[in-house]
Design a protein around this motif. Structure first.
Motif, PDB file in Angstrom:
ATOM      1  N   HIS A   1      -3.769 -15.141   0.641  1.00 50.92           N
ATOM      2  CA  HIS A   1      -4.384 -13.916   0.138  1.00 50.92           C
ATOM      3  C   HIS A   1      -4.310 -12.834   1.218  1.00 50.92           C
ATOM      4  CE1 HIS A   1      -7.505 -11.173  -1.397  1.00 50.92           C
ATOM      5  NE2 HIS A   1      -7.259 -11.720  -2.567  1.00 50.92           N
ATOM      6  N   PRO A   2      -4.142 -11.559   0.840  1.00 47.67           N
ATOM      7  CA  PRO A   2      -4.083 -10.495   1.850  1.00 47.67           C
ATOM      8  C   PRO A   2      -5.285 -10.452   2.781  1.00 47.67           C
ATOM      9  CG  PRO A   2      -3.342  -9.655  -0.264  1.00 47.67           C
ATOM     10  CD  PRO A   2      -3.829 -11.059  -0.503  1.00 47.67           C
ATOM     11  N   ALA A   3      -6.458 -10.830   2.299  1.00 50.81           N
ATOM     12  CA  ALA A   3      -7.635 -10.847   3.172  1.00 50.81           C
ATOM     13  C   ALA A   3      -7.504 -11.916   4.251  1.00 50.81           C
ATOM     14  CB  ALA A   3      -8.897 -11.080   2.345  1.00 50.81           C
ATOM     15  N   SER A   4      -7.020 -13.101   3.887  1.00 50.02           N
ATOM     16  CA  SER A   4      -6.810 -14.160   4.878  1.00 50.02           C
ATOM     17  C   SER A   4      -5.710 -13.775   5.865  1.00 50.02           C
ATOM     18  CB  SER A   4      -6.447 -15.469   4.176  1.00 50.02           C
ATOM     19  OG  SER A   4      -7.479 -15.887   3.301  1.00 50.02           O
ATOM     20  N   ARG A   5      -4.680 -13.113   5.372  1.00 48.33           N
ATOM     21  CA  ARG A   5      -3.612 -12.669   6.263  1.00 48.33           C
ATOM     22  C   ARG A   5      -4.118 -11.616   7.243  1.00 48.33           C
ATOM     23  NH1 ARG A   5      -0.184 -12.135   2.511  1.00 48.33           N
ATOM     24  NH2 ARG A   5      -0.276  -9.890   2.225  1.00 48.33           N
ATOM     25  N   PHE A   6      -5.020 -10.757   6.789  1.00 50.93           N
ATOM     26  CA  PHE A   6      -5.604  -9.758   7.685  1.00 50.93           C
ATOM     27  C   PHE A   6      -6.422 -10.430   8.784  1.00 50.93           C
ATOM     28  CE2 PHE A   6      -8.868  -6.853   9.111  1.00 50.93           C
ATOM     29  CZ  PHE A   6      -8.215  -5.638   9.218  1.00 50.93           C
ATOM     30  N   LEU A   7      -7.224 -11.444   8.427  1.00 50.41           N
ATOM     31  CA  LEU A   7      -8.022 -12.144   9.434  1.00 50.41           C
ATOM     32  C   LEU A   7      -7.130 -12.803  10.478  1.00 50.41           C
ATOM     33  CD1 LEU A   7     -10.800 -13.870   7.273  1.00 50.41           C
ATOM     34  CD2 LEU A   7     -10.864 -11.653   8.400  1.00 50.41           C
TER      35      LEU A   7
ATOM     36  N   ALA B   1      -3.506  -4.423   0.515  1.00 51.41           N
ATOM     37  CA  ALA B   1      -3.200  -5.337   1.618  1.00 51.41           C
ATOM     38  C   ALA B   1      -2.947  -4.549   2.907  1.00 51.41           C
ATOM     39  CB  ALA B   1      -1.998  -6.200   1.273  1.00 51.41           C
ATOM     40  N   VAL B   2      -4.015  -4.109   3.532  1.00 46.41           N
ATOM     41  CA  VAL B   2      -3.911  -3.362   4.787  1.00 46.41           C
ATOM     42  C   VAL B   2      -3.577  -4.335   5.909  1.00 46.41           C
ATOM     43  CG1 VAL B   2      -5.101  -1.778   6.335  1.00 46.41           C
ATOM     44  CG2 VAL B   2      -5.595  -1.733   3.889  1.00 46.41           C
ATOM     45  N   ARG B   3      -2.629  -3.965   6.760  1.00 46.23           N
ATOM     46  CA  ARG B   3      -2.289  -4.782   7.920  1.00 46.23           C
ATOM     47  C   ARG B   3      -3.291  -4.526   9.031  1.00 46.23           C
ATOM     48  NH1 ARG B   3       2.968  -6.740   7.382  1.00 46.23           N
ATOM     49  NH2 ARG B   3       2.323  -8.103   9.100  1.00 46.23           N
ATOM     50  N   ALA B   4      -3.526  -5.575   9.817  1.00 49.92           N
ATOM     51  CA  ALA B   4      -4.507  -5.451  10.895  1.00 49.92           C
ATOM     52  C   ALA B   4      -4.079  -4.424  11.930  1.00 49.92           C
ATOM     53  CB  ALA B   4      -4.727  -6.817  11.550  1.00 49.92           C
ATOM     54  N   LYS B   5      -2.781  -4.312  12.190  1.00 52.14           N
ATOM     55  CA  LYS B   5      -2.314  -3.349  13.188  1.00 52.14           C
ATOM     56  C   LYS B   5      -2.452  -1.915  12.700  1.00 52.14           C
ATOM     57  CE  LYS B   5       2.501  -3.694  11.617  1.00 52.14           C
ATOM     58  NZ  LYS B   5       3.896  -4.000  12.033  1.00 52.14           N
ATOM     59  N   ASN B   6      -2.584  -1.710  11.388  1.00 52.00           N
ATOM     60  CA  ASN B   6      -2.738  -0.372  10.820  1.00 52.00           C
ATOM     61  C   ASN B   6      -4.184  -0.054  10.455  1.00 52.00           C
ATOM     62  OD1 ASN B   6       0.074  -0.099  10.963  1.00 52.00           O
ATOM     63  ND2 ASN B   6       0.366  -0.932   8.903  1.00 52.00           N
ATOM     64  N   TRP B   7      -5.113  -0.879  10.910  1.00 53.25           N
ATOM     65  CA  TRP B   7      -6.518  -0.661  10.553  1.00 53.25           C
ATOM     66  C   TRP B   7      -7.034   0.610  11.215  1.00 53.25           C
ATOM     67  CZ3 TRP B   7      -9.702  -2.007   6.970  1.00 53.25           C
ATOM     68  CH2 TRP B   7     -11.073  -1.838   7.134  1.00 53.25           C
ATOM     69  N   SER B   8      -7.712   1.446  10.439  1.00 58.56           N
ATOM     70  CA  SER B   8      -8.235   2.713  10.933  1.00 58.56           C
ATOM     71  C   SER B   8      -9.405   3.129  10.063  1.00 58.56           C
ATOM     72  CB  SER B   8      -7.140   3.793  10.927  1.00 58.56           C
ATOM     73  OG  SER B   8      -6.668   3.998   9.606  1.00 58.56           O
TER      74      SER B   8
ATOM     75  N   PRO C   1       0.807  -1.235   0.000  1.00 57.21           N
ATOM     76  CA  PRO C   1       0.000   0.000   0.000  1.00 57.21           C
ATOM     77  C   PRO C   1       0.833   1.275   0.000  1.00 57.21           C
ATOM     78  CG  PRO C   1      -0.902  -1.596   1.546  1.00 57.21           C
ATOM     79  CD  PRO C   1       0.412  -2.150   1.084  1.00 57.21           C
ATOM     80  N   SER C   2       2.000   1.259   0.646  1.00 56.51           N
ATOM     81  CA  SER C   2       2.798   2.485   0.724  1.00 56.51           C
ATOM     82  C   SER C   2       3.324   2.914  -0.641  1.00 56.51           C
ATOM     83  CB  SER C   2       3.967   2.276   1.695  1.00 56.51           C
ATOM     84  OG  SER C   2       4.813   1.233   1.261  1.00 56.51           O
ATOM     85  N   ASP C   3       3.527   1.967  -1.557  1.00 57.02           N
ATOM     86  CA  ASP C   3       3.996   2.328  -2.895  1.00 57.02           C
ATOM     87  C   ASP C   3       3.006   3.242  -3.605  1.00 57.02           C
ATOM     88  OD1 ASP C   3       6.201   0.807  -2.449  1.00 57.02           O
ATOM     89  OD2 ASP C   3       5.530  -0.914  -3.644  1.00 57.02           O
ATOM     90  N   PHE C   4       1.736   3.063  -3.327  1.00 56.97           N
ATOM     91  CA  PHE C   4       0.708   3.880  -3.967  1.00 56.97           C
ATOM     92  C   PHE C   4       0.328   5.086  -3.117  1.00 56.97           C
ATOM     93  CE2 PHE C   4      -3.912   4.610  -4.818  1.00 56.97           C
ATOM     94  CZ  PHE C   4      -3.760   5.180  -6.079  1.00 56.97           C
ATOM     95  N   ILE C   5       0.254   4.916  -1.807  1.00 61.53           N
ATOM     96  CA  ILE C   5      -0.163   6.014  -0.932  1.00 61.53           C
ATOM     97  C   ILE C   5       0.882   7.126  -0.934  1.00 61.53           C
ATOM     98  CG2 ILE C   5      -0.759   6.643   1.422  1.00 61.53           C
ATOM     99  CD1 ILE C   5      -2.877   4.991  -0.011  1.00 61.53           C
ATOM    100  N   ASN C   6       2.167   6.777  -0.960  1.00 61.10           N
ATOM    101  CA  ASN C   6       3.214   7.801  -0.959  1.00 61.10           C
ATOM    102  C   ASN C   6       3.146   8.690  -2.194  1.00 61.10           C
ATOM    103  OD1 ASN C   6       4.246   6.922   1.479  1.00 61.10           O
ATOM    104  ND2 ASN C   6       5.763   5.570   0.542  1.00 61.10           N
ATOM    105  N   VAL C   7       2.678   8.140  -3.296  1.00 61.26           N
ATOM    106  CA  VAL C   7       2.526   8.957  -4.502  1.00 61.26           C
ATOM    107  C   VAL C   7       1.397   9.963  -4.327  1.00 61.26           C
ATOM    108  CG1 VAL C   7       1.989   8.885  -6.962  1.00 61.26           C
ATOM    109  CG2 VAL C   7       3.472   7.158  -5.965  1.00 61.26           C
ATOM    110  N   LEU C   8       0.329   9.560  -3.645  1.00 60.68           N
ATOM    111  CA  LEU C   8      -0.781  10.483  -3.418  1.00 60.68           C
ATOM    112  C   LEU C   8      -0.377  11.638  -2.517  1.00 60.68           C
ATOM    113  CD1 LEU C   8      -3.738   7.978  -2.877  1.00 60.68           C
ATOM    114  CD2 LEU C   8      -2.919   9.003  -4.991  1.00 60.68           C
ATOM    115  N   LEU C   9       0.631  11.443  -1.680  1.00 57.60           N
ATOM    116  CA  LEU C   9       1.087  12.496  -0.778  1.00 57.60           C
ATOM    117  C   LEU C   9       2.117  13.417  -1.413  1.00 57.60           C
ATOM    118  CD1 LEU C   9       1.526  10.353   2.466  1.00 57.60           C
ATOM    119  CD2 LEU C   9      -0.448  11.713   1.784  1.00 57.60           C
TER     120      LEU C   9
END
Length: 372
Positions: A272-278, A93-100, A61-69
């Motif tokens: 899958h990122p969704a399973s990893r998040f769970l 692929a959002v990490r569970a610890k970074n969920w907001s 996600p940071s590869d794309f979010i950093n461009v938006l900033l």
């Protein structure tokens, strides 16, 4: 803007008629150098096309979010529906610890733009983590309509287990149909689940030969996926190891189910990122999704029970439990085969008034799962 203007001056050589040329580089003033901005001259559709390519190939996600900033224009064009609709699963692929709330809004924007990966990821999070079954199931159904194989398989598991309601809400025929559609799209777990259903006659007419053919095909596709992955191509000698003495081999949980019986150790496919998040979400909460509820024992799954005794236990040891036959088959080859030990009698959790699945030998088919 010319940065290499050259002025040629001639001077006479008094020793002869030849003319010697001397070249001198002319420097531009700083005021004139900053007047032209090529980025502002780029059309919006070209920038959107570049950002769409970036969002579809981002590794995190940071590869794309950093461009938006980077600037205001990137922020505005990066949230265009065309860019969000093509975002890859790794960029979501959002990490569970970074969920907001910001992560939730971003996933919702991508889902509203028609991104099937965002629909599936947000649907899994809402259904299993946020306890919003209706919204989560509808998002997964939206992705399944667009032929998203993981969403089709997840809906099949929900139908097999009756996760949307009580035990009587199971729809085995619908689960088999969803599995068949996901298997047709190349989903390995769905193909393996369909093979077990045909072997056992679970939700479909029993056909042992056809079921075994699907199981062999699932193993072959899993091996082909591992061989074609970029990580295995870099070090082709490190992942394939041979140990002819199988009784001295220790199963570590990182091998391929197809070759584990022959002493080979092939890395398991990435979850899958969704399973990893769970898995991360419930691991941060002590590994217990709720009172009397359990997680699927397969490490790459992460699905929790939505009601008591929804998942079936191993018919031999009664310690592990799985949401599906595919997870049971994978975990058996990867880990549980070395740890499973038969017991004469095992009971469900204390306080179960109904006595669901009390004894392994006499338990109902819905409460135990036979070890491979």
């Amino acid at each position: 803007m010319c940065t290499d203007n050259r002025v040629v001056k001639r001077r006479g050589d008094f020793s002869g008629d030849n003319v010697v040329c001397c070249r001198k580089r002319q420097r531009l003033a700083p005021e004139s150098a900053g007047k032209s901005d090529f980025f502002e001259a780029l059309p919006d559709d070209l920038v959107i096309c570049i950002l769409s390519k970036l969002s579809s190939s981002a590794g995190c996600p940071s590869d794309f979010i950093n461009v938006l900033l980077t600037c205001k224009r990137f922020n505005g064009l990066g949230l265009h529906s065309l860019v969000l609709s093509r975002a890859s699963s790794k960029s979501l692929a959002v990490r569970a610890k970074n969920w907001s709330e910001s992560a939730l809004r971003f996933l919702k924007l991508c889902a509203d733009a028609g991104n099937v990966e965002a629909c599936y990821t947000l649907g899994m999070i809402r259904f299993y983590c946020l306890q919003n079954r209706v919204s989560g199931a509808s998002l997964m159904a939206k992705a399944a309509i667009s032929s998203h194989a993981p969403a089709l398989y997840s809906l099949a598991v929900i139908q097999f287990n009756g996760s949307v309601g009580s035990k009587n809400d199971k729809d085995l025929r619908a689960g088999v149909a969803l599995c068949a559609r996901a298997a047709f799209l190349g989903h390995i777990d769905a193909l393996r689940e369909l093979g077990h259903c045909l072997q056992d006659g679970y939700g479909v007419r029993q056909n042992v030969a056809e079921g075994r053919r699907f199981l062999v095909q699932a193993n072959a596709r899993e091996l082909a996926a591992v061989l074609s992955s970029a990580s295995s191509a870099v070090s082709s000698r490190s992942w394939l190891t041979w140990n002819p003495h199988q009784h001295h081999r220790h199963v570590t949980g990182s091998g391929c189910p197809l070759l584990s019986d022959f002493g080979c150790n092939v890395p398991a496919p990435e979850a899958h990122p969704a399973s990893r998040f769970l898995a991360e979400w419930f691991a941060a909460r002590g590994g217990v999704p709720g009172p009397g509820l359990r997680l699927c024992s397969h490490a790459g799954c992460g699905r929790p029970e939505m009601r008591r005794h929804e998942f079936r236990r191993c018919s031999v040891c009664g310690i592990v439990n799985y949401c599906s036959r595919a997870c049971q088959a994978l975990d058996w080859k990867l880990r549980h085969k070395a740890a499973c030990a038969p017991v004469e009698r095992w009971l469900v959790d204390d306080g179960d008034a109904n006595g669901e699945g009390a004894v392994a030998g006499a338990a109902a088919e819905d409460d135990v799962i036979v070890a491979s």
